[in-house]
Design an enzyme around this catalytic site. Sequence first.
Site, short mmCIF file in Angstrom:
data_model
loop_
_atom_site.label_atom_id
_atom_site.label_comp_id
_atom_site.label_asym_id
_atom_site.label_seq_id
_atom_site.Cartn_x
_atom_site.Cartn_y
_atom_site.Cartn_z
N GLY A 87 0.78 -1.11 0.01
CA GLY A 87 -0.13 0.01 0.10
C GLY A 87 0.85 1.27 -0.16
O GLY A 87 2.13 1.11 0.20
N HIS B 186 14.36 4.16 -0.69
CA HIS B 186 15.12 3.43 -0.03
C HIS B 186 16.57 3.71 -0.27
O HIS B 186 16.99 3.61 -1.40
CB HIS B 186 14.55 1.81 -0.04
CG HIS B 186 13.22 1.69 0.42
ND1 HIS B 186 12.85 2.10 1.69
CD2 HIS B 186 12.37 0.55 -0.03
CE1 HIS B 186 11.64 1.63 1.95
NE2 HIS B 186 11.39 0.70 0.71
N ILE C 231 5.52 3.74 6.15
CA ILE C 231 4.97 2.39 6.32
C ILE C 231 4.07 2.07 5.43
O ILE C 231 3.30 2.77 4.77
CB ILE C 231 4.10 2.56 7.89
CG1 ILE C 231 4.90 2.79 9.22
CG2 ILE C 231 3.22 1.06 7.71
CD1 ILE C 231 4.01 3.04 10.30
N CYS D 150 5.20 10.13 -0.70
CA CYS D 150 4.07 9.34 -0.12
C CYS D 150 2.79 10.60 -0.80
O CYS D 150 1.96 10.72 -0.06
CB CYS D 150 4.17 9.51 1.30
SG CYS D 150 5.20 8.03 1.79
#
Length: 216
Positions: A69, A75, A149, A179
């Site tokens: 999701g 990263h 997350i 995000c």
Amino acid sequence: MEWKITDGLTDYDEAVAFMEARAAAIAAGEAEECIWLLEHPPLYTAGTSARPADLTDPDRFPVYDSKRGGQYTYHGPGQRVVYVMLDVGKRGHDVRRFVQQLEEWVIAALAEFNIRGEIREGRVGVWVKREDKPLTLGGQPAEDKIAAIGIRLRKWVSFHGISINVEPDLSHFSGIVPCGITEYGVTSLVDLGLPVTMGDVDVALRQSFEQVFGAD
């Protein structure tokens, strides 16, 4: 439960292959749950809600479609990635509660370093107030994101998970809209003035896990 720590940089496709196999084995009752702590080489991942316009520098680093999701995330070295292969079925079949527990886990780990992590409605991840920065354009106190997350479930077993910024190159986030949020920035433990190592973060995660999820 197995706690797995991998030194060096782990290839993203190899990590996904491991997680998928382990999640299937957990669902089949053939393997124990696993928390995997690692670092990736610099890369961007696109979650299931990613908008193409939010990839502002598509040629900068490799880009991977991820079935977790969320939207775009980064990263890279200096970021602790925490992949959580946990049986959500035996933990109550409550996905929303499980995500809240992951948030609580990050907040508890940050508290070990006297950092107050907070959750914001409509903004995924864990945030810290930056009173040392100017107010936002909307007149609100500045906040930076310190942890992301994003999970996926298959047969009620989770994989993917959490990333905590320990000491990554924060300029690497500029190739995406992290995000999907433009008004706020990103930070790290070291950026906040804490000389914290990856090992320190691992210890904090291990200690705080039981507070949130119970004995492992």
